[in-house]
Scaffold this motif. Structure first.
Motif, PDB file in Angstrom:
ATOM      1  N   ALA A  50       0.836  -1.194   0.000  1.00 15.79           N
ATOM      2  CA  ALA A  50       0.000   0.000   0.000  1.00 15.79           C
ATOM      3  C   ALA A  50       0.875   1.250   0.000  1.00 15.79           C
ATOM      4  O   ALA A  50       1.948   1.267   0.600  1.00 15.79           O
ATOM      5  N   GLN A  51       0.414   2.284  -0.678  1.00 13.23           N
ATOM      6  CA  GLN A  51       1.061   3.589  -0.641  1.00 13.23           C
ATOM      7  C   GLN A  51      -0.022   4.624  -0.405  1.00 13.23           C
ATOM      8  O   GLN A  51      -1.037   4.632  -1.100  1.00 13.23           O
ATOM      9  N   MET A  52       0.199   5.464   0.583  1.00 10.86           N
ATOM     10  CA  MET A  52      -0.826   6.443   0.967  1.00 10.86           C
ATOM     11  C   MET A  52      -0.181   7.602   1.693  1.00 10.86           C
ATOM     12  O   MET A  52       1.001   7.529   2.055  1.00 10.86           O
ATOM     13  N   ALA A  56      -3.704   8.889   6.099  1.00 16.41           N
ATOM     14  CA  ALA A  56      -4.321   7.623   5.682  1.00 16.41           C
ATOM     15  C   ALA A  56      -3.534   6.435   6.237  1.00 16.41           C
ATOM     16  O   ALA A  56      -4.126   5.411   6.594  1.00 16.41           O
ATOM     17  N   ALA A  57      -2.209   6.579   6.333  1.00 14.05           N
ATOM     18  CA  ALA A  57      -1.388   5.507   6.900  1.00 14.05           C
ATOM     19  C   ALA A  57      -1.744   5.280   8.370  1.00 14.05           C
ATOM     20  O   ALA A  57      -1.831   4.137   8.830  1.00 14.05           O
ATOM     21  N   ARG A  58      -1.975   6.349   9.113  1.00 14.39           N
ATOM     22  CA  ARG A  58      -2.396   6.206  10.519  1.00 14.39           C
ATOM     23  C   ARG A  58      -3.747   5.505  10.600  1.00 14.39           C
ATOM     24  O   ARG A  58      -3.952   4.636  11.450  1.00 14.39           O
ATOM     25  N   THR A  59      -4.665   5.868   9.720  1.00 12.21           N
ATOM     26  CA  THR A  59      -5.977   5.225   9.690  1.00 12.21           C
ATOM     27  C   THR A  59      -5.835   3.750   9.331  1.00 12.21           C
ATOM     28  O   THR A  59      -6.475   2.883   9.947  1.00 12.21           O
ATOM     29  N   LEU A  68       1.339   4.120  13.476  1.00  7.39           N
ATOM     30  CA  LEU A  68       2.645   4.174  12.833  1.00  7.39           C
ATOM     31  C   LEU A  68       3.728   3.987  13.899  1.00  7.39           C
ATOM     32  O   LEU A  68       3.576   4.419  15.039  1.00  7.39           O
ATOM     33  N   VAL A  69       4.817   3.327  13.517  1.00  9.25           N
ATOM     34  CA  VAL A  69       5.857   2.940  14.462  1.00  9.25           C
ATOM     35  C   VAL A  69       6.535   4.165  15.103  1.00  9.25           C
ATOM     36  O   VAL A  69       6.751   5.181  14.451  1.00  9.25           O
ATOM     37  N   THR A  70       6.826   4.028  16.379  1.00  6.17           N
ATOM     38  CA  THR A  70       7.635   4.989  17.113  1.00  6.17           C
ATOM     39  C   THR A  70       9.063   4.455  17.127  1.00  6.17           C
ATOM     40  O   THR A  70       9.339   3.438  17.768  1.00  6.17           O
ATOM     41  N   SER A 157       2.504  13.101   0.593  1.00  3.57           N
ATOM     42  CA  SER A 157       3.228  12.129  -0.235  1.00  3.57           C
ATOM     43  C   SER A 157       2.636  10.749  -0.025  1.00  3.57           C
ATOM     44  O   SER A 157       2.213  10.414   1.087  1.00  3.57           O
ATOM     45  N   GLU A 158       2.603   9.967  -1.073  1.00  2.74           N
ATOM     46  CA  GLU A 158       2.071   8.607  -0.970  1.00  2.74           C
ATOM     47  C   GLU A 158       3.226   7.617  -0.978  1.00  2.74           C
ATOM     48  O   GLU A 158       3.867   7.411  -2.021  1.00  2.74           O
ATOM     49  N   ILE A 159       3.505   7.076   0.205  1.00  2.94           N
ATOM     50  CA  ILE A 159       4.575   6.102   0.375  1.00  2.94           C
ATOM     51  C   ILE A 159       4.049   4.939   1.212  1.00  2.94           C
ATOM     52  O   ILE A 159       2.910   4.976   1.701  1.00  2.94           O
ATOM     53  N   SER A 160       4.860   3.922   1.393  1.00  3.83           N
ATOM     54  CA  SER A 160       4.459   2.753   2.177  1.00  3.83           C
ATOM     55  C   SER A 160       4.518   3.083   3.662  1.00  3.83           C
ATOM     56  O   SER A 160       4.759   4.235   4.033  1.00  3.83           O
ATOM     57  N   LEU A 161       4.327   2.098   4.529  1.00  2.00           N
ATOM     58  CA  LEU A 161       4.187   2.401   5.951  1.00  2.00           C
ATOM     59  C   LEU A 161       4.631   1.245   6.834  1.00  2.00           C
ATOM     60  O   LEU A 161       4.700   0.104   6.397  1.00  2.00           O
TER      61      LEU A 161
END
Length: 167
Positions: A50-52, A56-59, A68-70, A157-161
């Motif tokens: 996925a790229q977002m 959207a990555a947090r969702t 998302l990782v700390t 920016s739309e990137i992976s997560l």
């Protein structure tokens, strides 16, 4: 009869129920559930499909009861980069949980703790060390073009997560 019992015992020790050796599994404990894997004692989901954008990555992570990782330890960053390289996931940059959206220049993780600035986590761009994006780049990602050091990206920016399951 004795040799077949030894074979069964050895097979049970070396092979998991799915026919894969336990040593080949990236999971070090039984706490992380699929799709999460244990990396440095944390349950992480490195999603390179996925790229977002950052919100959207947090969702997306929230859908897995995670965020998302700390990345608050240099050893964790090193272990994640090792995993990315070993698994061949190097073609993407990855969102992590830092931003300065609340107050420009004050970088925090999604849990509100401060992001460590400078070396050893932030990358450099020529003579300047990141973050260098000012008001236009307010979200932190691991930059594939800079050896997966931290970089400030535009949050759109739309990137992976990388998601982290908080235990």
């Amino acid at each position: 009869m004795k040799s077949s019992a030894v074979f069964v015992l050895l097979a049970a020790v070396f092979w998991g129920s799915d026919g894969v050796t336990e040593a080949a599994s990236p999971v070090k404990n039984d706490v992380c559930t699929h799709p999460f894997v244990d990396i440095n004692g944390r349950c992480l989901f490195i999603n390179n499909f996925a790229q977002m954008d950052w919100d959207a990555a947090r969702t997306f992570c929230g859908g897995f009861q995670s965020d998302l990782v700390t990345l608050d330890e240099a050893n964790l960053l090193a272990d994640i980069v090792d995993f990315i390289n070993k698994e061949g996931l190097t073609e993407r940059s990855y969102w992590i949980g830092g931003s300065d959206q609340a107050l420009e220049g004050e970088w925090t993780w999604t849990d509100g703790t401060s992001v460590r600035m400078g070396t050893p986590t932030w990358g450099a761009d020529g003579q300047s060390q990141h973050p260098t994006g000012g008001n236009d780049e307010n979200c932190v990602g691991l930059d594939k073009d800079n050896f997966f050091f931290f970089n400030d990206f535009s949050c759109s920016s739309e990137i992976s997560l990388i998601c982290e399951l908080k235990l």
